[in-house]
Design a protein around this motif. Structure first.
Motif, PDB file in Angstrom:
ATOM      1  N   VAL A  89       0.851  -1.187   0.000  1.00  0.00           N
ATOM      2  CA  VAL A  89       0.000   0.000   0.000  1.00  0.00           C
ATOM      3  C   VAL A  89       0.890   1.242   0.000  1.00  0.00           C
ATOM      4  N   ASP A  90       0.292   2.385  -0.391  1.00  0.00           N
ATOM      5  CA  ASP A  90       1.020   3.651  -0.476  1.00  0.00           C
ATOM      6  C   ASP A  90       0.733   4.568   0.710  1.00  0.00           C
ATOM      7  N   TYR A  91      -0.407   4.370   1.348  1.00  0.00           N
ATOM      8  CA  TYR A  91      -0.750   5.218   2.481  1.00  0.00           C
ATOM      9  C   TYR A  91      -1.838   4.545   3.326  1.00  0.00           C
ATOM     10  N   PHE A  92      -2.088   5.125   4.483  1.00  0.00           N
ATOM     11  CA  PHE A  92      -3.094   4.627   5.422  1.00  0.00           C
ATOM     12  C   PHE A  92      -3.470   5.784   6.325  1.00  0.00           C
ATOM     13  N   ASP A  93      -4.414   5.588   7.234  1.00  0.00           N
ATOM     14  CA  ASP A  93      -4.696   6.636   8.220  1.00  0.00           C
ATOM     15  C   ASP A  93      -4.624   6.051   9.622  1.00  0.00           C
ATOM     16  N   ASN A  94      -4.165   6.888  10.534  1.00  0.00           N
ATOM     17  CA  ASN A  94      -4.005   6.471  11.930  1.00  0.00           C
ATOM     18  C   ASN A  94      -3.901   7.727  12.773  1.00  0.00           C
ATOM     19  N   THR A  95      -3.588   7.592  14.058  1.00  0.00           N
ATOM     20  CA  THR A  95      -3.545   8.744  14.958  1.00  0.00           C
ATOM     21  C   THR A  95      -2.113   9.234  15.167  1.00  0.00           C
ATOM     22  N   ALA A  96      -1.990  10.474  15.631  1.00  0.00           N
ATOM     23  CA  ALA A  96      -0.683  11.104  15.784  1.00  0.00           C
ATOM     24  C   ALA A  96       0.223  10.351  16.752  1.00  0.00           C
ATOM     25  N   THR A  97      -0.335   9.928  17.882  1.00  0.00           N
ATOM     26  CA  THR A  97       0.485   9.216  18.861  1.00  0.00           C
ATOM     27  C   THR A  97       1.033   7.923  18.280  1.00  0.00           C
ATOM     28  N   ASN A  98       0.199   7.197  17.549  1.00  0.00           N
ATOM     29  CA  ASN A  98       0.653   5.945  16.929  1.00  0.00           C
ATOM     30  C   ASN A  98       1.691   6.192  15.839  1.00  0.00           C
ATOM     31  N   TYR A  99       1.643   7.364  15.219  1.00  0.00           N
ATOM     32  CA  TYR A  99       2.625   7.705  14.186  1.00  0.00           C
ATOM     33  C   TYR A  99       4.042   7.613  14.744  1.00  0.00           C
ATOM     34  N   LEU A 100       4.202   8.085  15.986  1.00  0.00           N
ATOM     35  CA  LEU A 100       5.515   8.002  16.631  1.00  0.00           C
ATOM     36  C   LEU A 100       5.730   6.644  17.283  1.00  0.00           C
ATOM     37  N   THR A 101       4.753   6.198  18.073  1.00  0.00           N
ATOM     38  CA  THR A 101       4.922   4.979  18.864  1.00  0.00           C
ATOM     39  C   THR A 101       5.297   3.779  18.009  1.00  0.00           C
ATOM     40  N   PHE A 102       4.625   3.627  16.875  1.00  0.00           N
ATOM     41  CA  PHE A 102       4.884   2.485  16.002  1.00  0.00           C
ATOM     42  C   PHE A 102       5.895   2.804  14.895  1.00  0.00           C
ATOM     43  N   LYS A 103       6.530   3.984  14.999  1.00  0.00           N
ATOM     44  CA  LYS A 103       7.557   4.413  14.044  1.00  0.00           C
ATOM     45  C   LYS A 103       7.047   4.391  12.597  1.00  0.00           C
ATOM     46  N   PHE A 104       5.786   4.745  12.427  1.00  0.00           N
ATOM     47  CA  PHE A 104       5.216   4.768  11.084  1.00  0.00           C
ATOM     48  C   PHE A 104       5.925   5.789  10.192  1.00  0.00           C
ATOM     49  N   TYR A 105       6.519   6.822  10.793  1.00  0.00           N
ATOM     50  CA  TYR A 105       7.216   7.837  10.006  1.00  0.00           C
ATOM     51  C   TYR A 105       8.364   7.237   9.195  1.00  0.00           C
ATOM     52  N   GLU A 106       8.846   6.076   9.607  1.00  0.00           N
ATOM     53  CA  GLU A 106       9.943   5.432   8.875  1.00  0.00           C
ATOM     54  C   GLU A 106       9.486   4.944   7.500  1.00  0.00           C
TER      55      GLU A 106
ATOM     56  N   ALA B  27      10.061  13.289   9.443  1.00  0.00           N
ATOM     57  CA  ALA B  27       8.703  13.371   8.904  1.00  0.00           C
ATOM     58  C   ALA B  27       8.382  14.785   8.436  1.00  0.00           C
ATOM     59  N   THR B  28       7.459  14.887   7.481  1.00  0.00           N
ATOM     60  CA  THR B  28       6.967  16.179   6.996  1.00  0.00           C
ATOM     61  C   THR B  28       5.473  16.266   7.277  1.00  0.00           C
ATOM     62  N   ILE B  29       5.044  17.354   7.920  1.00  0.00           N
ATOM     63  CA  ILE B  29       3.628  17.554   8.249  1.00  0.00           C
ATOM     64  C   ILE B  29       3.004  18.446   7.192  1.00  0.00           C
ATOM     65  N   HIS B  30       1.894  18.007   6.612  1.00  0.00           N
ATOM     66  CA  HIS B  30       1.185  18.776   5.589  1.00  0.00           C
ATOM     67  C   HIS B  30      -0.144  19.279   6.146  1.00  0.00           C
ATOM     68  N   GLU B  31      -0.385  20.579   6.003  1.00  0.00           N
ATOM     69  CA  GLU B  31      -1.663  21.173   6.394  1.00  0.00           C
ATOM     70  C   GLU B  31      -2.595  21.181   5.184  1.00  0.00           C
ATOM     71  N   VAL B  32      -3.882  20.993   5.438  1.00  0.00           N
ATOM     72  CA  VAL B  32      -4.878  21.004   4.364  1.00  0.00           C
ATOM     73  C   VAL B  32      -5.510  22.388   4.300  1.00  0.00           C
ATOM     74  N   ALA B  33      -5.305  23.077   3.195  1.00  0.00           N
ATOM     75  CA  ALA B  33      -5.818  24.442   3.057  1.00  0.00           C
ATOM     76  C   ALA B  33      -7.323  24.461   2.830  1.00  0.00           C
ATOM     77  N   ASP B  34      -7.849  23.471   2.133  1.00  0.00           N
ATOM     78  CA  ASP B  34      -9.267  23.468   1.770  1.00  0.00           C
ATOM     79  C   ASP B  34      -9.919  22.151   2.201  1.00  0.00           C
ATOM     80  N   LYS B  35     -10.352  22.095   3.460  1.00  0.00           N
ATOM     81  CA  LYS B  35     -11.009  20.873   3.931  1.00  0.00           C
ATOM     82  C   LYS B  35     -12.397  20.694   3.310  1.00  0.00           C
ATOM     83  N   GLU B  36     -12.986  21.787   2.867  1.00  0.00           N
ATOM     84  CA  GLU B  36     -14.317  21.698   2.266  1.00  0.00           C
ATOM     85  C   GLU B  36     -14.288  20.851   1.005  1.00  0.00           C
ATOM     86  N   ALA B  37     -13.180  20.896   0.263  1.00  0.00           N
ATOM     87  CA  ALA B  37     -13.053  20.076  -0.946  1.00  0.00           C
ATOM     88  C   ALA B  37     -13.111  18.595  -0.579  1.00  0.00           C
ATOM     89  N   TRP B  38     -12.441  18.217   0.507  1.00  0.00           N
ATOM     90  CA  TRP B  38     -12.484  16.833   0.976  1.00  0.00           C
ATOM     91  C   TRP B  38     -13.883  16.487   1.482  1.00  0.00           C
TER      92      TRP B  38
END
Length: 323
Positions: free
Chosen positions: A200-217, A283-294
């Motif tokens: 897979v190319d991507y998934f969704d999860n929570t911020a704490t798990n991003y670090l705890t499970f080293k998903f940023y790697e 890791a690089t954090i991306h902000e979403v400028a237009d959430k209404e589009a999503w």
């Protein structure tokens, strides 16, 4: 020495309580590690119950899925082998289809909106839980789901044609199909390896798990979208609950409400610390400028599933009315 080490390890999983034997003992199942905000909140809950009941009720915490995964723990409550748990709401969908409404994208405006909805949701759903063998103590935030990926995600078109790991949930599968991605249902334990090997190319999860499970790697790009909140249901085996004296039930209910109130700011603080640490690790954090589009592109998922979820429209209207 080995026996002593085993004893110490088991004792560390449990909350220390008064020396005299309790009249009622409960095993509380958690899928997170010690130190996780959910564990800390459960620890505080157990201590408050012990104090309020003068040690009559003892709640022992079992972290790291020691009593089984979330589904196994929920089944254990129905069978009588587990007494309590803080379990992701979607786990109960096969027994209580009404909880599926909590997985609709952009249902909640922010953390405060989730917290403010707790009493309403508990009141609306408690009888449904009771009918399936659970006593519902309320809900709390496990964190907001965020895309984590091998590539930058800022606009809806960024995910088109990409392979996404999703929960084994009809709503989550339909959601990312709607966005033009190719969803693949994969168990949580296999996410890291699936990303590492390109399944897979991507998934969704929570911020704490991003670090705890080293998903940023394996997913160096993190997008602050908050499209779905992971909601934890605080549940008790109805059989165990019904055997408690009324004053013990009242003490447990009050302690749960207090712990659920304490958890969100603690979770938000740890989430922020986790992201900062992940950034230090590349890791690089991306902000979403237009959430209404999503939001507008995900809206057809509401149209598809609201007719399938009992009482969904009434629950949504009640949640949206909360200020």
């Amino acid at each position: 020495m080995k026996a002593l080490s085993i004893f110490a390890a088991v004792a560390a999983l449990c909350v220390a309580l008064p020396a005299h034997a309790a009249d009622y003992t409960a095993k509380l199942s958690l899928d997170v590690q010690e130190g996780n905000p959910k564990y800390v909140a459960a620890e505080g809950f157990a201590k408050k119950v012990a104090e309020a009941t003068n040690g009559s009720v003892e709640i022992k915490l079992f972290a790291n899925g020691l009593l089984g995964g979330e589904t196994e723990s929920a089944e254990g409550m129905r069978l009588g082998s587990v007494e309590m748990g803080i379990i992701t709401s979607s786990v109960f969908a096969s027994w209580i289809p009404e909880v599926q409404v909590l997985d609709l994208p952009f249902l909640f405006r922010n953390d405060e909106h989730v917290v403010a909805s707790n009493a309403l949701l508990t009141d609306r759903l408690k009888d449904k839980f009771e009918a399936q063998g659970f006593h519902l103590l309320g809900f709390s935030i496990n964190g907001a789901r965020q895309p984590m990926s091998t590539f930058p995600i800022e606009k809806p078109e960024d995910v088109k044609g990409k392979k996404m790991r999703v929960l084994q949930s009809p709503i989550h599968i339909a959601l990312w199909n709607q966005m033009g991605a190719n969803p693949v249902a994969i168990p949580a334990a296999e996410v890291y390896n699936s990303m590492q090997t390109g399944v897979v190319d991507y998934f969704d999860n929570t911020a704490t798990n991003y670090l705890t499970f080293k998903f940023y790697e394996v997913a160096p790009h993190y997008t602050d979208l908050r499209h779905i909140y992971a909601i934890g249901a605080w549940v008790v085996s109805k059989t165990w609950w019904d055997n408690l004296p009324a004053e013990s039930q009242e003490a447990i209910s009050a302690a749960a409400i207090e712990a659920q109130r304490d958890l969100p700011p603690m979770q938000a603080k740890v989430d922020a610390q986790s992201l900062a640490e992940a950034v230090k690790n590349g890791a690089t954090i991306h902000e979403v400028a237009d959430k209404e589009a999503w939001r507008s592109l995900m809206r057809p998922v509401w149209d598809e599933f609201i007719p399938k979820i009992p009482d969904a429209q009434q629950t949504i209207e009640a949640i949206e009315a909360i200020q």
